[in-house]
Design a protein around this motif. Sequence first.
Motif, mmCIF file in Angstrom:
data_model
loop_
_atom_site.group_PDB
_atom_site.id
_atom_site.type_symbol
_atom_site.label_atom_id
_atom_site.label_comp_id
_atom_site.label_asym_id
_atom_site.label_seq_id
_atom_site.Cartn_x
_atom_site.Cartn_y
_atom_site.Cartn_z
ATOM 1 N N GLY A 31 0.818 -1.218 0.000
ATOM 2 C CA GLY A 31 0.000 0.000 0.000
ATOM 3 C C GLY A 31 0.847 1.260 0.000
ATOM 4 O O GLY A 31 0.610 2.186 -0.774
ATOM 5 N N VAL A 32 1.887 1.288 0.858
ATOM 6 C CA VAL A 32 2.674 2.515 0.959
ATOM 7 C C VAL A 32 3.516 2.720 -0.303
ATOM 8 O O VAL A 32 3.772 3.861 -0.718
ATOM 9 N N LEU A 33 3.905 1.612 -0.968
ATOM 10 C CA LEU A 33 4.610 1.757 -2.252
ATOM 11 C C LEU A 33 3.681 2.394 -3.292
ATOM 12 O O LEU A 33 4.087 3.279 -4.048
ATOM 13 N N LEU A 34 2.408 1.952 -3.298
ATOM 14 C CA LEU A 34 1.444 2.518 -4.247
ATOM 15 C C LEU A 34 1.140 3.986 -3.919
ATOM 16 O O LEU A 34 1.050 4.833 -4.810
ATOM 17 N N VAL A 35 1.009 4.287 -2.621
ATOM 18 C CA VAL A 35 0.779 5.677 -2.217
ATOM 19 C C VAL A 35 1.974 6.541 -2.628
ATOM 20 O O VAL A 35 1.816 7.696 -3.046
ATOM 21 N N GLY A 36 3.173 5.965 -2.534
ATOM 22 C CA GLY A 36 4.369 6.680 -2.979
ATOM 23 C C GLY A 36 4.259 7.056 -4.446
ATOM 24 O O GLY A 36 4.582 8.177 -4.841
ATOM 25 N N LEU A 37 3.762 6.121 -5.246
ATOM 26 C CA LEU A 37 3.550 6.402 -6.675
ATOM 27 C C LEU A 37 2.552 7.545 -6.876
ATOM 28 O O LEU A 37 2.788 8.449 -7.681
ATOM 29 N N VAL A 38 1.447 7.498 -6.125
ATOM 30 C CA VAL A 38 0.429 8.550 -6.233
ATOM 31 C C VAL A 38 1.030 9.897 -5.827
ATOM 32 O O VAL A 38 0.770 10.938 -6.450
ATOM 33 N N SER A 39 1.864 9.863 -4.801
ATOM 34 C CA SER A 39 2.456 11.102 -4.333
ATOM 35 C C SER A 39 3.423 11.693 -5.367
ATOM 36 O O SER A 39 3.444 12.903 -5.584
ATOM 37 N N VAL A 40 4.184 10.819 -6.028
ATOM 38 C CA VAL A 40 5.085 11.304 -7.088
ATOM 39 C C VAL A 40 4.266 11.852 -8.265
ATOM 40 O O VAL A 40 4.541 12.943 -8.781
ATOM 41 N N ALA A 41 3.215 11.106 -8.654
ATOM 42 C CA ALA A 41 2.395 11.538 -9.790
ATOM 43 C C ALA A 41 1.711 12.876 -9.499
ATOM 44 O O ALA A 41 1.731 13.797 -10.328
ATOM 45 N N SER A 42 1.139 13.012 -8.297
ATOM 46 C CA SER A 42 0.447 14.264 -7.978
ATOM 47 C C SER A 42 1.455 15.399 -7.798
ATOM 48 O O SER A 42 1.162 16.556 -8.118
ATOM 49 N N GLY A 43 2.652 15.059 -7.307
ATOM 50 C CA GLY A 43 3.705 16.066 -7.193
ATOM 51 C C GLY A 43 4.107 16.600 -8.557
ATOM 52 O O GLY A 43 4.216 17.810 -8.763
ATOM 53 N N LEU A 44 4.284 15.689 -9.524
ATOM 54 C CA LEU A 44 4.603 16.114 -10.895
ATOM 55 C C LEU A 44 3.472 16.955 -11.476
ATOM 56 O O LEU A 44 3.705 17.942 -12.173
ATOM 57 N N ALA A 45 2.233 16.579 -11.140
ATOM 58 C CA ALA A 45 1.068 17.281 -11.698
ATOM 59 C C ALA A 45 0.995 18.730 -11.223
ATOM 60 O O ALA A 45 0.553 19.604 -11.975
ATOM 61 N N ILE A 46 1.421 18.988 -9.978
ATOM 62 C CA ILE A 46 1.355 20.382 -9.512
ATOM 63 C C ILE A 46 2.664 21.130 -9.777
ATOM 64 O O ILE A 46 2.697 22.346 -9.791
ATOM 65 N N TRP A 47 3.739 20.378 -10.019
ATOM 66 C CA TRP A 47 5.019 21.024 -10.362
ATOM 67 C C TRP A 47 5.000 21.472 -11.824
ATOM 68 O O TRP A 47 5.495 22.537 -12.165
ATOM 69 N N LYS A 48 4.423 20.640 -12.695
ATOM 70 C CA LYS A 48 4.449 20.923 -14.139
ATOM 71 C C LYS A 48 3.058 20.778 -14.751
ATOM 72 O O LYS A 48 2.827 19.933 -15.613
ATOM 73 N N PRO A 49 2.088 21.616 -14.316
ATOM 74 C CA PRO A 49 0.709 21.476 -14.813
ATOM 75 C C PRO A 49 0.544 21.869 -16.288
ATOM 76 O O PRO A 49 -0.534 21.654 -16.848
ATOM 77 N N VAL A 50 1.587 22.432 -16.899
ATOM 78 C CA VAL A 50 1.510 22.713 -18.349
ATOM 79 C C VAL A 50 2.179 21.577 -19.127
ATOM 80 O O VAL A 50 1.556 20.960 -19.989
ATOM 81 N N GLN A 51 3.435 21.276 -18.793
ATOM 82 C CA GLN A 51 4.155 20.236 -19.547
ATOM 83 C C GLN A 51 3.514 18.859 -19.337
ATOM 84 O O GLN A 51 3.474 18.041 -20.245
ATOM 85 N N PHE A 52 3.043 18.587 -18.107
ATOM 86 C CA PHE A 52 2.413 17.284 -17.815
ATOM 87 C C PHE A 52 0.911 17.462 -17.632
ATOM 88 O O PHE A 52 0.307 16.914 -16.710
ATOM 89 N N GLN A 53 0.287 18.256 -18.517
ATOM 90 C CA GLN A 53 -1.120 18.618 -18.295
ATOM 91 C C GLN A 53 -2.073 17.426 -18.408
ATOM 92 O O GLN A 53 -3.145 17.446 -17.793
ATOM 93 N N THR A 54 -1.684 16.390 -19.150
ATOM 94 C CA THR A 54 -2.548 15.201 -19.218
ATOM 95 C C THR A 54 -2.623 14.549 -17.839
ATOM 96 O O THR A 54 -3.705 14.184 -17.361
ATOM 97 N N LEU A 55 -1.451 14.432 -17.207
ATOM 98 C CA LEU A 55 -1.400 13.867 -15.864
ATOM 99 C C LEU A 55 -2.219 14.723 -14.899
ATOM 100 O O LEU A 55 -3.003 14.208 -14.092
ATOM 101 N N THR A 56 -2.055 16.049 -14.996
ATOM 102 C CA THR A 56 -2.784 16.951 -14.104
ATOM 103 C C THR A 56 -4.292 16.788 -14.290
ATOM 104 O O THR A 56 -5.040 16.718 -13.308
ATOM 105 N N SER A 57 -4.740 16.684 -15.539
ATOM 106 C CA SER A 57 -6.190 16.556 -15.734
ATOM 107 C C SER A 57 -6.687 15.171 -15.325
ATOM 108 O O SER A 57 -7.812 15.041 -14.845
#
Lengths: 259, 212
Positions: free
Chosen positions: B142-168
């Motif tokens: 579970g915590v490994l999967l949450v780690g993935l979610v945290s990285v993905a959401s971190g990228l989404a708010i760090w680069k909401p233009v370049q990674f806009q698909t992820l952000t949406s």
Amino acid sequence: MLRINRLLIPGVDKKLLVRDAARLMPDVSRRRFLAGGASLGALTLLTGCDVVDGASAETLLAKVSKFNDAVQAAIFNPNTLAPTFSESDITRPFPFNAYYALDQAPTIDGGDWKLEVSGLVQNNKSWTLQELTQLPEVSQITRHVCVEGWSAIGQWSGVRLRDFLELIGADTKANYVWFRCADDYTSPIDMPTALHPQTQMTFKFGGEMLPRAYGYPMKIRIPTKLGFKNPKYVVSMEVTNDYKGGYWEDQGYNSFSGL
Amino acid sequence: MATTLTDPAPATPALAETGAVLQPLWVRVMHWINAAALLAMIMSGWQIYNAAPLFDFQFSRTITLGGWLGGGLLWHFAAMWVLVINGVLYVMLGFATGRFRRRLWPITLSGVVSDLSQAVRLRLSHDDLGRYNSVQKLLYVGVLLVGLVSVASGLAIWKPVQFQTLTSLLGGYDAARYVHFFAMSAIVAFSAIHIVLAALVPKALRAMIIGR
């Protein structure tokens, strides 16, 4: 979110706004990049150097930040457009944001104002507001993302910076366009971002003349950058190969700060 | 302890009693690098949160890292590299060495239910450190999967233009900030339980330091 926005609305809670801004600013005496002693042991493990010596930690962090500039420049795709929104998505009222209260914002007479152009350009004549607003106008509804984390959607209209740079014969292979503002704010923008199709010399907000709160008479609107890389009350632009620093950049904010 | 090395092993020994290495060196090194990087990420993340809180509270300055917003951001985006490099190597080695398959698999619903009921009655055995019970497996996966979610959401708010698909995909910029916050909260909750249990079972902590 709501609480913060309320503080940022013009004319409301100015004292609180200034207090908030002061809280976010670095200490006057010395920047404090390190927190309480409890964490220092772990940080020593993390960095492999003696972080109790704050200066070495700051040097290391500054180096990583420069590395992050390069990574972000590599990630930046000049053809990727920032998401655009519809009129109903616009944030009303759009927040005023600065490190000072609104009544301390520059009051500029648009009739007297001139944009100074210097550096690696063929034509460095100054431009009046009237001359600039006669150039072809573009408009965008995009999200302004503040380094603090909040964001707001607004509608900006003006001249594409790329078109203007071509008009004045700027060396578009130079590294930076460096802006200086009437409030002595400065910020450098990397050339690929300056040439991005959505990067704009903005004269209108919501279809109306740019209000004082948002940077009258000219702001640089860059939807691919964090808000502090969108200078207001701009009085000069210099095309240069030298990194000249900026108001927040010099205090530690990452210079590229791309979105 | 040196004696455990020379003592004759019982007929059907639990791994812990054989003196065999419970936590190989790479696991131990990566575990502690991860702990330090996570601590820096979380404390600097709280500093960043305080600049524009999502909820009606802020984190005390005594537990934030960076001193001000700019410092918090510098720490966050520096520790990020340590965490990402360490995390990617850990997951690769976890699969390559078969450790994930051996230790974290399979997870069955009935196993989780029965182990959980024993755990809440404080009857769950920690004797064999080489074998995780179903609740442990679930928490670690579970915590490994949450780690993935945290990285993905971190990228989404760090680069909401370049990674806009992820952000949406995460519901937009504002929603991604909440996802990032809740992923952090889940990691903090996991860490709290993890640290309490490590304190209750000192030999588990010892194994994570010296391997045995």
